[in-house]
Design a protein around this motif. Structure first.
Motif: not given
Ligand SMILES: [Mg+2]
Ligand SMILES: Nc1ncnc2c1ncn2[C@@H]1O[C@H](COP(=O)(O)OP(=O)(O)OP(=O)(O)O)[C@@H](O)[C@H]1O
Lengths: 336, 505
Positions: B46, B88, B168-169, B408
């Motif tokens: 990230s 994220q 991001d995710e 995260g």
């Molecule tokens: Mg991350």
């Protein structure tokens, strides 16, 4: 309550009000050393520094309560009006109803606290925005104070009140002892119970605090109640220091001073982390500025301008974004 | 497929205080490829993204877009340069409507700056249609479940004409169906020549979607590999720096464990719990140590069940008993006092206190359980925090770090620790492994097993069916806000769950 981490002095939120104070002190060193003269008369301390502290006492009280309210993500605009009500009530009870201090004072305190709880209920149960909820009492409160005094200034005589407002203990104004005791009491209460953590959690993320089982409503009622109580005490102190209760002038615009003191002291208006000591420093800084400006001969009507400049400067310096910008500019100048 | 490089990142460095988050990261994305960025929690994925888009200022390094050096000062500037990003942590505005969230900052204005809402609505609708979701454009964002909020964030990124799209995710909170429509969109964008950076902890998705991948470890660049011909083991070796054995299938002891439960008293009994618009009726019995999964599609009512049992939402009927004692409903505080706790799926708005420390975030639930007047001292809190930091291998500078400074996945671990520290009797885990890397995921699955053995009853919700199959003694299937079936023992398998969900269609 926040523990100041040691990792970076610039991140210590107390640094900016302290720096502001240092600046004011330096200015006075330059422009008039009589600022610092302290004399002892009849065993009492006199001088500008003592004045700053004793006159700042009321704003300090307000800012302590305001800190807690702001930490929960709220604000209380009614503290000035509550000051007026409490002062008027004490005066009316003592002078007109002929009651003694020990009835009048607790009654005024109880009423102030209830007014705070009333504010809190508007926020908690009626779900009104704090700024609007407390605006109601800010406006209506002056009217209530005038009703109590039937529109006059009440001049009263009461030995205990006179001592509270004008007396000395061990050479130091009694009002300062009172503020110090309340500050220490609050810090202890916050350290010895979990209330500090819970308030900060509510202010930081109220939704998440519900999931953690925190009763945010209860906490807010307490906090607004305490804020009202301290405002009432400040009002009684003000009336006591003049032996008169003025329903219009008492506490006028004090809510703004209190909010400024809190913000200068490093507590964010968005809630969460709070610093009682910072607010005290902020209140002292405000008062020191006022006295300095008066000493230098700045007319009272113009005085708010330089005051505002200092407040803006301190707030900007506290914002990390602004600091990065500044350091960038300074860096460019240095030809980096 | 072209091989022209569209985004080239070299020698990226970023330090936060003493923490070297990035220490020489390179990344090269070609036009028309999906490029996965992989690494453990806290590896620096990230942070790399944020340095590229100008959300953070890198200490060193270079970013070339189409061969031209760029240094956007803000994500908005990056967007204008042609880099669309979904972060994220969904960073939308919860109090605004869906259309406002998609159009904000790029609304077409007419005379005197009047906003052309019609135009914005058409574009927002088109972007959502691309993703195959239909959401009321005027719905307030906070009223949507996390998965749909994620879709709105995706729609916002798709709404601009970008050369590079960074995700991001994006799939962490999505169900299979949503993941499929996202993948279709990604494939289409790849064909149109956009370079896509894709971050996820699901290796199946990595292998299925990506052309190449770049692996980071501890903020350092490890390797860039072609997906074709790469083995899972080799990839895990790159990511973890050591060989790693994955858990596979359903452990046999889950079934034998259930048999031993029959004689025991129920721990948690939920009878006819319901609330209009949330759950029609929920009946549930949990024995001590039993792990029960809730399975179903997005919108089937899994999270609503969790919220009703915990009491964050009020039920209109039914009862809850813990160890034979009736629990007052609708009061999370009471539930926590009695030992029923919920680790919410929504880390950001229902979980963390962003400005408080890791320690404070961990002890807060235990503290409310103890009450105002028995404060947890700093020393005790410190001990608790260190215990869980070690146990879960949480990557942080220490208990006094601000939780928002953690990655995260590491924040997620702190939240799990918060609930375990509060000593629950029945714990509801809503997406406990969201955003958690493959190594830690295995750790958490092991943890669930050992907690179960110690007698903790667990109600578990996971969009990863294989996870429920590996962890749960029984699985309840939900559809349209009611339980439509139950699987236990040998019957618990992904195919059976899918069959049950589909059977009632
Ligand atoms: Mg991350
Ligand atoms: N604002 C910040 N302040 C301090 N440290 C930070 C900050 N942001 C990130 N870090 C640190 O940088 C490292 C990399 O974090 P990053 O968020 O990039 O990880 P990640 O690879 O995205 O992990 P995850 O899979 O958990 O999302 C972590 O150790 C994290 O603690």
């Amino acid at each position: 309550m926040s523990t100041v981490s040691k990792r970076n002095w610039r991140e210590n939120p107390l640094i900016w009000p302290t720096a502001g104070l240092a600046l004011v002190v330096a200015f006075n060193l330059f422009f008039g050393a009589e600022f610092f003269s302290i004399s002892i008369q009849d065993g009492h301390l006199y001088g500008n520094l003592v004045d700053i502290l004793s006159q700042g006492a009321r704003v300090m009280l307000l800012s302590l309560g305001m800190t807690l309210v702001i930490a929960t993500g709220g604000v209380d605009l009614s503290v000035g009006a509550v000051m007026a009500i409490a002062g008027a009530l004490v005066a009316a009870l003592v002078e007109r109803a002929g009651l003694g201090f020990f009835v009048a004072f607790p009654a005024a305190m109880a009423v102030s606290m209830l007014l705070g709880v009333f504010n809190g209920s508007l926020v908690v149960f009626a779900r009104i925005q704090p700024i609007i909820a407390t605006l109601i009492l800010m406006v209506a409160g002056r009217g209530v104070a005038q009703l109590i005094t039937t529109s006059d200034v009440i001049i009263f005589e009461d030995p205990v009140l006179e001592f509270m407002g004008q007396g000395y203990l061990l050479g130091i104004p009694f009002s300062l002892w009172l503020v110090a005791a309340i500050f220490v009491g609050m810090v202890l209460l916050i350290r010895k119970t979990a209330i500090g953590l819970l308030i900060e959690a509510v202010g930081d993320n109220e939704n998440a605090s519900r999931f953690s089982g925190i009763n945010a409503s209860q906490l807010k009622l307490i906090v607004y109640g305490v804020c009202g109580l301290l405002a009432g005490l400040a009002g009684v102190l003000e009336a006591a220091s003049l032996s008169a209760a003025d329903p219009i002038k008492s506490g006028e615009l004090r809510e703004l001073d209190a909010i400024f003191a809190v913000v200068i002291g490093g507590t964010a208006l968005t809630g969460g982390r709070f610093l009682l000591l910072g607010s005290i420093l902020g209140a002292i800084l405000l008062q020191a500025l006022t006295v300095t400006l008066y000493n230098v001969g700045v007319p009272a009507a113009v005085a708010p301008v330089p005051k505002a400049i200092v407040i803006v400067a301190v707030c900007l310096l506290q914002a990390p974004r602004f600091r990065t910008q500044i350091s960038k500019i300074v860096g460019l100048r240095r030809g980096k | 497929m072209t091989t022209e490089t569209i985004l080239r990142v070299t020698g990226l460095r970023k330090q936060f205080g003493p923490v070297k988050a990035l220490d020489g990261v390179s990344l090269e994305v070609r036009a028309g490829e999906i490029h996965s960025l992989l690494g453990e929690n806290g590896a620096g994925k990230s942070t790399t993204i944020k340095c590229i888009t100008g959300a953070y200022k890198a200490d060193a390094g270079e970013v070339l877009l189409d061969g031209v050096a760029i240094s956007p000062q803000s994500p908005r500037e990056a967007e204008q340069l042609g880099i669309g990003t979904v972060y994220q942590e969904v960073n939308l505005l919860p109090n605004l409507s869906v259309v406002e969230n998609i159009a904000l900052g790029r609304m077409k204005t007419g005379f005197l700056g009047r906003i052309d809402w019609k135009h914005s609505r058409v574009r927002a609708k088109a972007a959502l249609d691309k993703l195959g979701v239909s959401i009321d454009l005027d719905e307030k964002l906070s009223a949507l479940p996390v998965a749909l909020q994620q879709m709105v964030a995706l729609a916002r990124a798709l709404d601009v004409d970008s050369k590079v799209l960074i995700l991001d995710e994006p799939t962490a909170s999505l169900d299979e169906k949503e993941v499929e429509s996202l993948f279709q969109v990604m494939n289409r964008l790849r064909e149109s020549g956009i370079g896509i950076v894709f971050i996820t902890h699901f290796l199946e998705q990595v292998f299925r979607m990506s052309d190449r991948m770049t692996i980071l470890r501890n903020g350092k660049y490890v390797a860039t590999r072609e997906a074709k011909g790469l083995s899972r083991e080799a990839l895990l070796q790159d990511m973890l720096g050591k060989a790693f054995e994955e858990m596979q299938g359903r452990p046999g002891n889950l079934n034998t464990f259930s048999e031993g439960l029959s004689g025991k008293e129920n721990r948690l009994v939920v009878n006819g719990l319901g609330a209009p618009g949330k759950i029609k009726r929920l009946d549930l019995k949990l024995k001590p140590g039993e792990v029960v999964g809730l399975a179903g599609l997005l919108g089937s009512g899994r999270t609503e069940c969790a919220r009703l049992v915990f009491g964050i939402d009020g039920a209109t009927g039914g009862s809850i008993e813990l160890d034979g004692k009736a629990i007052r409903q609708g009061h999370p505080r009471t539930s926590i006092d009695e030992g029923i706790m919920l680790a919410s799926e929504d880390r950001k708005t229902e979980g963390i206190f962003p400005n408080l420390t890791v320690r404070e975030n961990m002890v807060v639930a235990l503290q409310t359980r103890r009450g105002f007047f028995k404060p947890i001292s700093k020393e005790e809190g410190d001990r608790i925090a260190r215990k869980y930091i070690d146990a879960f291998k949480i990557k942080t500078s220490g208990p006094e770090a601000k939780i928002s400074e953690l990655s995260g996945g590491n924040q997620q671990k702190v939240l799990l620790a918060r609930w375990l520290a509060a000593e629950p009797k029945a714990l509801i885990l809503d997406e406990p492994t969201r955003g958690i890397d493959i190594g830690a995921r295995a750790e958490i699955e092991k943890l669930i097993e050992s907690l179960s053995r110690e007698g903790l009853s667990i109600l578990m919700i996971s969009s990863e069916m294989d996870e429920e199959v590996r962890c749960c003694h029984r699985v309840l299937i939900l559809r349209d806000r009611e339980v439509i079936g139950e699987l236990s023992g040998d019957d618990v398998s992904e195919s059976e769950i899918v069959k049950l969900i589909a059977a009632h269609a």
